[in-house]
Design a protein around this motif. Structure first.
Motif, PDB file in Angstrom:
ATOM      1  N   UNK A 204      -1.679  -5.006  -0.857  1.00  9.46           N
ATOM      2  CA  UNK A 204      -1.872  -3.886  -0.435  1.00  9.46           C
ATOM      3  C   UNK A 204      -2.866  -2.967  -1.366  1.00  9.46           C
ATOM      4  N   UNK A 205      -3.357  -2.167  -0.850  1.00  6.77           N
ATOM      5  CA  UNK A 205      -4.452  -1.067  -1.736  1.00  6.77           C
ATOM      6  C   UNK A 205      -3.607  -0.621  -2.832  1.00  6.77           C
ATOM      7  N   UNK A 206      -4.331  -0.493  -4.037  1.00  4.17           N
ATOM      8  CA  UNK A 206      -3.415  -0.039  -5.160  1.00  4.17           C
ATOM      9  C   UNK A 206      -3.706   1.693  -5.073  1.00  4.17           C
ATOM     10  N   UNK A 207      -2.550   2.198  -4.653  1.00  2.67           N
ATOM     11  CA  UNK A 207      -2.322   3.810  -4.786  1.00  2.67           C
ATOM     12  C   UNK A 207      -1.868   4.359  -6.096  1.00  2.67           C
ATOM     13  N   UNK A 251     -12.769   2.104  -0.466  1.00  2.00           N
ATOM     14  CA  UNK A 251     -13.521   1.296  -1.818  1.00  2.00           C
ATOM     15  C   UNK A 251     -12.176   0.924  -2.671  1.00  2.00           C
ATOM     16  N   UNK A 252     -11.112   1.403  -2.659  1.00  2.00           N
ATOM     17  CA  UNK A 252     -10.058   1.045  -3.379  1.00  2.00           C
ATOM     18  C   UNK A 252      -9.444  -0.358  -3.490  1.00  2.00           C
ATOM     19  N   UNK A 253      -9.462  -0.804  -4.609  1.00  2.00           N
ATOM     20  CA  UNK A 253      -9.077  -2.412  -4.801  1.00  2.00           C
ATOM     21  C   UNK A 253      -7.598  -2.756  -4.301  1.00  2.00           C
ATOM     22  N   UNK A 254      -7.450  -3.935  -4.109  1.00  2.00           N
ATOM     23  CA  UNK A 254      -6.085  -4.488  -3.689  1.00  2.00           C
ATOM     24  C   UNK A 254      -5.368  -5.227  -5.024  1.00  2.00           C
ATOM     25  N   UNK A 255      -4.403  -5.404  -5.116  1.00  2.00           N
ATOM     26  CA  UNK A 255      -3.799  -6.200  -6.209  1.00  2.00           C
ATOM     27  C   UNK A 255      -2.941  -7.281  -5.956  1.00  2.00           C
ATOM     28  N   UNK A 256      -3.270  -8.259  -6.674  1.00  2.00           N
ATOM     29  CA  UNK A 256      -2.469  -9.517  -6.545  1.00  2.00           C
ATOM     30  C   UNK A 256      -2.047  -9.926  -7.789  1.00  2.00           C
ATOM     31  N   UNK A 257      -1.150 -11.089  -7.755  1.00  2.00           N
ATOM     32  CA  UNK A 257      -0.817 -11.668  -8.996  1.00  2.00           C
ATOM     33  C   UNK A 257      -1.192 -13.124  -9.360  1.00  2.00           C
ATOM     34  N   UNK A 258      -1.395 -13.407 -10.615  1.00  2.00           N
ATOM     35  CA  UNK A 258      -2.292 -14.803 -11.269  1.00  2.00           C
ATOM     36  C   UNK A 258      -1.121 -16.071 -10.776  1.00  2.00           C
ATOM     37  N   UNK A 259      -0.027 -15.535 -10.601  1.00  2.00           N
ATOM     38  CA  UNK A 259       0.950 -16.695 -10.312  1.00  2.00           C
ATOM     39  C   UNK A 259       1.963 -16.226  -9.212  1.00  2.00           C
ATOM     40  N   UNK A 260       2.132 -17.008  -8.239  1.00  2.00           N
ATOM     41  CA  UNK A 260       3.342 -16.727  -7.194  1.00  2.00           C
ATOM     42  C   UNK A 260       4.594 -16.940  -7.819  1.00  2.00           C
TER      43      UNK A 260
END
Length: 381
Positions: A204-207, A251-260
């Protein structure tokens, strides 16, 4: 478990023949030291987490580096930043390709010191946990849900540790340790809550303001805490695509994790079947696919050019990849059943970027082209 060759190996060997120093950074326990020692077993290994070696390197860096030369692996070098300037001088004097391999976990500190002292003398690679294809037979035939819960950390596979045992301990031992060392976070409980909230908003978009309101902290603190997670290779921001095609874009970034595996643990997911009705099911599959594409590029020594796209009418493409002068638009779906409306966002995007290629990656078995869009299973990444 036998040792698995890492796909980054060929690039590492090539760079060792051209630069005096090769720096390998990545998350804690991603296999950096094992990889370096397998890559050059004849090199002397020096672990700078050992107090006596760290003290030697800090108090007399010149003597330390004259003692260790002509083929050395310096582990966790971010703890002795004093060495970087001396490495610059000595490697310039000796001019030996591949003399040092540096490993470290803290991306910001390592990169910052290298930028200041070793520019032009060092090649940098990022080693993330195992990709699906690096795991080979251990991963083949498994459902994507199993792959997501297991994650990719080598020790978990080496000792056959259950995800429910491995990842909570990893989070407690390494994330909180790095947080204390990088940033003076007094309330680790609140930081842990931030981490869990962030996990629930993967993809999701980082709010920033939303986190600020929920946690009762200012937005500057929210941003600094996310930066700590990026520094420790726990989470990362996926930027929006910078070309607007004459349209207003988010223009706001999304966030993910480096390991599931870390992500699942933070969400309380212990078994693959826990994902059947979980609210984050689609986001976890999306995170898996984004990670695999990222690892594929990093293992070739490339900086991944990955983005997402969304306009002000909520039209969206999950992932855009720039590569070799081409733009690839990717839609990601966790469903095993293909539906024609999966292609809707890709077709809309191609109206504004007709030169782009389009692809659907999903959990089903179709492998075909429809309306100029390639459809394939996630194993075909």
């Amino acid at each position: 478990m036998d040792y698995f060759d890492r796909h980054i190996k060929d690039k590492a060997l090539s760079l060792l023949g051209k630069f005096p120093i090769l720096a390998i950074t990545g998350p804690r326990q991603s296999g950096k030291t094992t990889f370096a020692r397998r890559l050059k077993p004849e090199y002397t290994y020096v672990n700078l987490e050992l107090p006596e070696l760290r003290s030697f390197a800090k108090t007399d860096p010149l003597a330390f580096l004259r003692n260790y030369q002509n083929g050395v692996i310096l582990g966790e070098i971010q703890w002795v930043p004093e060495l970087f300037s001396y490495l610059q001088v000595l490697t310039d004097e000796r001019n030996i390709a591949g003399e040092y391999i540096l490993t470290g976990s803290q991306n910001f500190l390592l990169s910052n010191q290298i930028t200041q002292s070793l520019a032009g003398r060092v090649a940098m690679l990022n080693l993330l946990p195992f990709s699906m294809h690096e795991l080979g037979d251990l991963a083949k035939g498994q459902s994507w849900e199993t792959l997501v819960v297991n994650g990719g950390y080598p020790r978990k596979f080496q000792f056959d540790i259950a995800p429910s045992d491995y990842y909570p301990n990893y989070i407690q031992t390494y994330i909180e340790r790095d947080v204390r060392q990088i940033l003076n976070v007094m309330d680790l409980g609140n930081f842990q809550k931030f981490l869990q909230l962030l996990a629930g908003r993967t993809g999701q978009v980082f709010n920033q303001s939303g986190f600020s309101n929920e946690l009762g902290i200012d937005q500057k603190t929210v941003n600094s805490w996310l930066s700590v997670l990026e520094t420790s290779f726990i989470a990362f921001r996926l930027p929006s695509y910078y070309r607007n095609f004459n349209r207003r874009i988010l223009k706001t970034p999304k966030v993910y994790f480096y390991d599931t595996g870390v992500l699942c643990s933070l969400l309380g997911i212990k078994r693959p079947e826990d994902l059947n009705l979980h609210f984050a099911r689609g986001a976890l599959f999306e995170n898996l696919v984004v990670l695999e594409l990222m690892k594929k590029e990093l293992n070739k020594g490339n900086i991944p050019s990955l983005y997402y796209w969304r306009d002000n009418h909520q039209n969206e493409v999950d992932l855009l990849q720039e590569k070799d002068g081409e733009l690839l638009a990717i839609e990601i779906k966790s469903s095993e059943t293909f539906h024609a409306d999966f292609l809707k966002g890709l077709k809309y995007f191609q109206k504004f970027a007709p030169e782009s290629k389009a692809r659907l990656i999903y959990a089903g078995q179709l492998n075909q082209e429809r309306d100029g869009i390639q459809i394939g299973n996630y194993w075909k990444i």
